[in-house]
Design an enzyme around this catalytic site. Structure first.
Site, PDB file in Angstrom:
ATOM      1  N   GLY A  40       0.810  -1.218   0.000  1.00  0.00           N
ATOM      2  CA  GLY A  40       0.000   0.000   0.000  1.00  0.00           C
ATOM      3  C   GLY A  40       0.839   1.261   0.000  1.00  0.00           C
ATOM      4  N   GLU A  44       3.666   5.972  -8.148  1.00  0.00           N
ATOM      5  CA  GLU A  44       3.801   5.724  -9.583  1.00  0.00           C
ATOM      6  C   GLU A  44       4.602   4.435  -9.879  1.00  0.00           C
ATOM      7  OE1 GLU A  44       2.925   6.150 -13.350  1.00  0.00           O
ATOM      8  OE2 GLU A  44       1.967   7.265 -11.724  1.00  0.00           O
ATOM      9  N   GLY A  45       5.480   4.021  -8.974  1.00  0.00           N
ATOM     10  CA  GLY A  45       6.206   2.753  -9.154  1.00  0.00           C
ATOM     11  C   GLY A  45       5.254   1.566  -9.114  1.00  0.00           C
ATOM     12  N   HIS A  46       4.361   1.572  -8.114  1.00  0.00           N
ATOM     13  CA  HIS A  46       3.351   0.515  -8.048  1.00  0.00           C
ATOM     14  C   HIS A  46       2.436   0.574  -9.274  1.00  0.00           C
ATOM     15  CE1 HIS A  46       4.083   1.287  -3.588  1.00  0.00           C
ATOM     16  NE2 HIS A  46       4.335  -0.002  -3.678  1.00  0.00           N
ATOM     17  N   GLY A 157       8.867  -5.424  -8.513  1.00  0.00           N
ATOM     18  CA  GLY A 157       9.720  -4.333  -8.953  1.00  0.00           C
ATOM     19  C   GLY A 157      11.192  -4.660  -8.768  1.00  0.00           C
ATOM     20  N   VAL A 186      10.919   2.852 -11.126  1.00  0.00           N
ATOM     21  CA  VAL A 186      10.453   4.186 -11.503  1.00  0.00           C
ATOM     22  C   VAL A 186      11.119   5.194 -10.568  1.00  0.00           C
ATOM     23  CG1 VAL A 186       8.438   5.690 -11.732  1.00  0.00           C
ATOM     24  CG2 VAL A 186       8.259   3.258 -12.310  1.00  0.00           C
ATOM     25  N   SER A 195       9.462   5.365  -3.466  1.00  0.00           N
ATOM     26  CA  SER A 195       9.283   4.416  -2.372  1.00  0.00           C
ATOM     27  C   SER A 195       8.272   4.998  -1.396  1.00  0.00           C
ATOM     28  CB  SER A 195      10.610   4.192  -1.647  1.00  0.00           C
ATOM     29  OG  SER A 195      10.385   3.580  -0.387  1.00  0.00           O
TER      30      SER A 195
HETATM   31  P1  AMP Z   1       6.038  -2.383  -1.541  1.00  0.00           P
HETATM   32  O1  AMP Z   1       4.654  -1.835  -1.464  1.00  0.00           O
HETATM   33  O2  AMP Z   1       7.092  -1.407  -1.180  1.00  0.00           O
HETATM   34  O3  AMP Z   1       6.159  -3.710  -0.842  1.00  0.00           O
HETATM   35  O4  AMP Z   1       6.302  -2.700  -3.076  1.00  0.00           O
HETATM   36  C1  AMP Z   1       5.425  -3.495  -3.805  1.00  0.00           C
HETATM   37  C2  AMP Z   1       6.028  -3.795  -5.138  1.00  0.00           C
HETATM   38  O5  AMP Z   1       6.260  -2.574  -5.844  1.00  0.00           O
HETATM   39  C3  AMP Z   1       7.391  -4.488  -5.028  1.00  0.00           C
HETATM   40  O6  AMP Z   1       7.484  -5.484  -6.038  1.00  0.00           O
HETATM   41  C4  AMP Z   1       8.349  -3.366  -5.261  1.00  0.00           C
HETATM   42  O7  AMP Z   1       9.592  -3.789  -5.780  1.00  0.00           O
HETATM   43  C5  AMP Z   1       7.601  -2.537  -6.276  1.00  0.00           C
HETATM   44  N1  AMP Z   1       8.098  -1.150  -6.287  1.00  0.00           N
HETATM   45  C6  AMP Z   1       8.274  -0.331  -5.212  1.00  0.00           C
HETATM   46  N2  AMP Z   1       8.811   0.848  -5.594  1.00  0.00           N
HETATM   47  C7  AMP Z   1       8.993   0.778  -6.936  1.00  0.00           C
HETATM   48  C8  AMP Z   1       9.523   1.667  -7.924  1.00  0.00           C
HETATM   49  N3  AMP Z   1       9.985   2.873  -7.603  1.00  0.00           N
HETATM   50  N4  AMP Z   1       9.548   1.245  -9.207  1.00  0.00           N
HETATM   51  C9  AMP Z   1       9.099   0.014  -9.546  1.00  0.00           C
HETATM   52  N5  AMP Z   1       8.579  -0.866  -8.663  1.00  0.00           N
HETATM   53  C10 AMP Z   1       8.532  -0.499  -7.381  1.00  0.00           C
END
Ligand code: AMP
Length: 293
Positions: A40, A44-46, A157, A186, A195
């Site tokens: 959650g 934009e990465g998600h 990611g 991203v 992040s």
């Molecule tokens: P998280 O919510 O931080 O556990 O991330 C969920 C998924 O999103 C994981 O597979 C992460 O690697 C990916 N993710 C997080 N930040 C980025 C980003 N800046 N660019 C691409 N994917 C991302």
């Protein structure tokens, strides 16, 4: 089973039977299933992961679960950012078919969990020794999500590169019937990887945080210019990081084999190499990585 508790009309399920039912229906209709596991506080990465999943599969389930078992004592589980309304809007706009957002009790009905997945080898470097138990928590919850959602493809990611390698290794070793796709990181205009934890940074820390990408870029430039010594590339990473971060706050600045995650002596194109860094800026821990050309 679908709960309309938000402005957008995206289906959202809090229970395991709820999401299982929706996935089974999609599968009966002959649709392929994509899964995007997240904690959650989506950005934009998600969204890039969800868009990729929507391009590659017919029905995309995004899971939103801040998994307590992957946080160590003293880590940021309690203060991890949570924003379900905003998250649902991002999922909807990026093409998700629904969101699975269970409470902790739904995922761990017997308390802290009593069955775990241990992935050996690739968990023993980098984040592994610094965050004991972290990858056990990650592997276990990811396997649970795979069992619950039964997707054809799951999207991760490259931002969390070691996590991606650990999940791939688990899928191979345990013969899980799912494909793993990686999505490039991203970044902000100054190179900082997006992040959820960037929200913790003060204005001053946010400005200094660009040093992670500067360090990784310097390493890439050195390799592109012919530098092949692992130690000299590590030195370039450290020197750049030290321009903004005190030595004790650099957890690692490594150059490793992209598959085994073992330190490389030479970066000469014979094996795919990756540079990874982890630093602490005030109370916030930041990680980043890049392939070495
Ligand atoms: P998280 O919510 O931080 O556990 O991330 C969920 C998924 O999103 C994981 O597979 C992460 O690697 C990916 N993710 C997080 N930040 C980025 C980003 N800046 N660019 C691409 N994917 C991302």
């Amino acid at each position: 089973m679908s709960i309309a508790n938000h402005a957008c009309r995206l289906p959202a399920w809090k229970t395991i039977p709820g999401v299982r039912h929706a996935v089974a229906e999609a599968r009966r209709d002959g649709r392929t299933i994509g899964l995007v596991p997240t904690m959650g506080a989506l950005h934009e990465g998600h969204a890039a992961l969800i868009r990729e999943a929507a391009a590659r599969t017919d029905f995309v389930v995004v899971s939103i679960f801040v998994n307590p078992t992957q946080f160590g004592p003293g880590e940021d589980f309690a203060r991890y950012p949570r924003n379900l309304e905003g998250d649902l809007a991002i999922c909807d706009a990026a093409g998700a078919g629904g969101v699975f957002h269970p409470e902790v009790e739904e995922m761990y009905p017997h308390g802290k969990g009593h069955a775990f997945v241990e992935v050996e080898g690739v968990t023993e470097s980098l984040e592994g020794p610094i965050r004991p138990g972290h990858f056990r928590g990650v592997a276990t919850v990811v396997l649970k999500l795979f069992q619950i959602v039964a997707a054809d493809v799951a999207f991760f990611g490259e931002k969390d590169y070691q996590q991606l390698v650990v999940v791939r290794r688990m899928v191979e070793e345990l013969n899980l019937p799912i494909a793993i796709e990686a999505v490039p990181t991203v970044r902000e205009p100054d190179g900082l990887a997006l992040s959820s934890r960037n929200a913790y940074l003060s204005v001053e820390e946010r400005a200094r945080a660009a040093v992670l990408w500067r360090a990784l870029s310097s390493a890439r430039a050195a390799v592109a210019g012919g530098e092949a010594s692992g130690d000299r590339i590590r030195q370039i990473l450290r020197r750049t990081l030290e321009s903004e971060v005190g030595l004790p706050d650099i957890d690692y600045a490594e150059v490793v084999d992209s598959e085994s995650l073992m330190p490389l002596e030479r970066v000469d194109g014979s094996r795919a190499a990756r540079a990874l860094v982890a630093v602490r800026l005030g109370k916030t821990r930041l990680i980043d990585n890049t392939p070495l050309p």
